[in-house]
Design an enzyme around this catalytic site. Structure first.
Site, short mmCIF file in Angstrom:
data_model
loop_
_atom_site.label_atom_id
_atom_site.label_comp_id
_atom_site.label_asym_id
_atom_site.label_seq_id
_atom_site.Cartn_x
_atom_site.Cartn_y
_atom_site.Cartn_z
N ARG A 117 -20.13 20.61 -38.99
CA ARG A 117 -19.12 19.13 -40.03
C ARG A 117 -18.66 19.78 -41.33
NH1 ARG A 117 -21.16 14.92 -37.06
NH2 ARG A 117 -19.43 13.36 -37.65
N ASP B 280 -12.66 17.79 -35.38
CA ASP B 280 -14.13 17.24 -35.78
C ASP B 280 -13.64 15.82 -34.52
OD1 ASP B 280 -16.38 15.54 -35.66
OD2 ASP B 280 -16.47 16.12 -38.72
N TYR C 147 -26.82 15.02 -41.93
CA TYR C 147 -27.07 14.01 -41.29
C TYR C 147 -28.77 12.85 -41.62
CZ TYR C 147 -24.01 15.52 -37.67
OH TYR C 147 -22.68 15.99 -36.89
P1 NAD Z 1 -24.49 9.70 -36.99
O1 NAD Z 1 -23.61 9.11 -36.29
O2 NAD Z 1 -24.98 11.05 -36.64
O3 NAD Z 1 -25.06 8.72 -37.81
C1 NAD Z 1 -23.98 7.18 -37.81
C2 NAD Z 1 -25.08 6.77 -38.78
O4 NAD Z 1 -26.55 6.13 -39.01
C3 NAD Z 1 -25.61 7.87 -40.63
O5 NAD Z 1 -25.08 7.27 -41.43
C4 NAD Z 1 -27.21 7.90 -40.66
O6 NAD Z 1 -26.89 8.32 -41.70
C5 NAD Z 1 -27.49 6.09 -39.52
N1 NAD Z 1 -28.75 6.49 -39.83
C6 NAD Z 1 -29.52 7.36 -38.66
N2 NAD Z 1 -30.84 6.67 -38.87
C7 NAD Z 1 -30.87 5.13 -39.57
C8 NAD Z 1 -31.64 4.42 -39.73
N3 NAD Z 1 -33.18 4.38 -39.47
N4 NAD Z 1 -31.27 2.69 -40.09
C9 NAD Z 1 -29.75 2.92 -40.73
N5 NAD Z 1 -28.90 3.92 -40.58
C10 NAD Z 1 -29.45 5.11 -39.89
O7 NAD Z 1 -23.33 9.99 -38.61
P2 NAD Z 1 -21.92 10.30 -38.24
O8 NAD Z 1 -21.19 8.90 -38.24
O9 NAD Z 1 -21.35 11.33 -37.57
O10 NAD Z 1 -22.00 11.00 -39.90
C11 NAD Z 1 -23.05 11.97 -40.58
C12 NAD Z 1 -22.81 12.04 -41.87
O11 NAD Z 1 -22.09 13.41 -41.64
C13 NAD Z 1 -22.22 11.44 -43.02
O12 NAD Z 1 -22.78 11.63 -43.83
C14 NAD Z 1 -21.13 12.13 -42.71
O13 NAD Z 1 -20.44 11.56 -43.86
C15 NAD Z 1 -20.84 13.29 -42.65
N6 NAD Z 1 -19.20 13.97 -42.08
C16 NAD Z 1 -19.05 15.07 -42.70
C17 NAD Z 1 -17.71 15.63 -42.51
C18 NAD Z 1 -16.91 17.10 -43.11
O14 NAD Z 1 -17.75 16.83 -44.53
N7 NAD Z 1 -16.32 17.20 -42.21
C19 NAD Z 1 -17.06 14.82 -41.44
C20 NAD Z 1 -18.12 13.94 -40.66
C21 NAD Z 1 -18.89 13.53 -41.43
#
Ligand code: NAD
Length: 378
Positions: free
Chosen positions: A122, A130, A228
């Site tokens: 990511r 992505d 994550y």
């Molecule tokens: P994900 O699908 O793995 O999880 C979804 C959300 O659930 C996350 O925000 C996580 O913190 C939350 N979560 C986990 N356990 C929890 C709990 N017990 N209670 C409440 N919430 C909980 O996450 P995602 O959408 O794939 O994104 C993950 C991270 O990656 C984020 O920080 C996002 O900003 C980052 N990201 C970065 C890039 C990049 O830089 N290119 C691209 C996409 C995502």
């Protein structure tokens, strides 16, 4: 080089791995582009559009797989499809390598160069490729639309001569890519939105969308180097459930998106919490394929509890908007191929030094090459 997009075989999968637009761009790179006829029938891309883009349409997938150098898929291939591919074929697909040990072994044995798209790092450079983000964004949107169509209420406040209708309350648990889009969509429709995530950095993003961030003190939570969430302790989960119970009870819609990359999703909405919710409320569990956040959720089913709460557990909400899900998914695949394309020799260059490829290359040349999935010695 030749690339081929077969139809998806997973029941109910409407998305495809190629659009007429991406096919045109792949041809411009120098690839011969082939696809199975009716590839876009679930996502409203007609065969005629593919033909116009120069794609050769084949009536049988096995013909395309037999000669392809690159195979494009949305979901994992079947064992028959793997044996129909020639050794050295590059496969771009979701592969779920954390759970698909047997599939990974089959791919290695068949000498397929397999790339698991959910493993793409990511990073900023890889943002265009992505697939997790492109699909989660649409799943978050679709979750709100689906829930809205079930609650038998309107989301915005309405002041009418016949009285005032109060706005609906939407509670989003897990504010990653899907959660942020769910918040934005519910806000646009006029709902009152609250959200919670264990990563404290999310608070600002929630507020910037005009929603309220729910504060539950869980002690140290943090996040991994990849951004994550980390798994919580059983005590922290209990504290979280207690903190959320009241909000669930007063919410018309609860959307859960909490995933833990490569691990089972945490159980966050308990039977007791559901029993405290109002009749007709809707819960959407976007983590259902990873085990689910909601007790009683069933994959690809709609469950109505004794107290009349509807739990929606469809595995791929982005499939409801398959036209756009296909558009952005196919564009992710195109960006991946472009990144590794050797324009001089008109071929995909398997650059083993590349950070992106290192993160997502699972099998190559008869072996499982990804550090995380290599069989343990002894
Ligand atoms: P994900 O699908 O793995 O999880 C979804 C959300 O659930 C996350 O925000 C996580 O913190 C939350 N979560 C986990 N356990 C929890 C709990 N017990 N209670 C409440 N919430 C909980 O996450 P995602 O959408 O794939 O994104 C993950 C991270 O990656 C984020 O920080 C996002 O900003 C980052 N990201 C970065 C890039 C990049 O830089 N290119 C691209 C996409 C995502």
């Amino acid at each position: 080089m030749e690339c081929f997009a077969p139809q998806e075989s997973y029941p109910g999968e409407k998305r495809a791995s190629l659009t007429p637009e991406t096919a045109k761009k792949l041809s411009q790179l120098g690839l011969i582009v082939k696809a199975e006829a009716n590839l876009g029938s679930g996502s409203n891309y007609p065969d005629a559009e593919y033909k116009k883009a120069g794609v050769s349409l084949l009536s049988s997938a096995s013909d395309g797989l037999a000669t392809a150098d690159i195979v494009l898929r949305v979901r994992k291939p079947s064992a028959e499809e793997i044996s129909a591919m020639k050794p050295g074929t590059i496969l771009l697909s979701h592969l779920d390598p954390f759970n698909e040990t047997e599939l990974i072994q089959q791919l290695a044995q068949a000498k397929i160069t397999s790339i698991s798209l959910e493993m793409i790092p990511r990073t900023t450079l890889a943002q265009k490729m992505d697939v997790l983000s492109s699909q989660a964004n649409l799943a978050g949107y679709s979750a709100v639309i689906e829930a809205t169509s079930r609650i038998r209420k309107v989301l915005p406040m309405m002041m009418t001569p016949a009285g005032t209708i109060s706005p609906c309350k939407v509670f989003v648990i897990g504010v990653g890519v899907a959660g942020l889009q769910a918040i934005a969509t519910a806000k646009r429709l006029g709902a009152r939105v609250e959200a919670f995530d264990t990563r404290p950095v999310v608070e600002e993003q929630v507020k910037s969308l005009g929603a309220k961030f729910v504060k539950i003190d869980l002690g140290d939570t943090g996040q991994t180097a990849q951004g994550y969430a980390k798994a919580l302790t059983p005590e922290q989960i209990q504290m979280q459930q207690a903190g959320m119970a009241k909000i669930c009870a007063s919410s018309d819609v609860v959307i859960t998106t909490a995933k833990l990359f490569g691990r089972k999703a945490p159980t966050l909405v308990t039977e007791e919490m559901i029993a405290g919710m109002q009749t007709g409320s809707v819960i959407v569990d976007l983590a259902v394929e990873g085990g689910g956040n909601v007790v009683g959720v069933k994959l690809n089913e709609e469950v109505t509890t004794e107290n009349g709460v509807i739990i929606l557990g469809h595995g791929s909400f982005e499939g409801n908007v398959a036209y756009h899900a296909t558009q952005v998914y196919a564009s992710n695949l195109l960006s991946f191929i472009e990144h590794f394309w050797d324009n001089e020799n008109k071929r995909f260059k398997l650059d083993r030094e590349d950070e992106i490829l290192n993160g997502c290359l699972i099998t190559h040349d008869g072996e499982i090459v990804h550090e995380q999935f290599k069989p343990k010695a002894g």
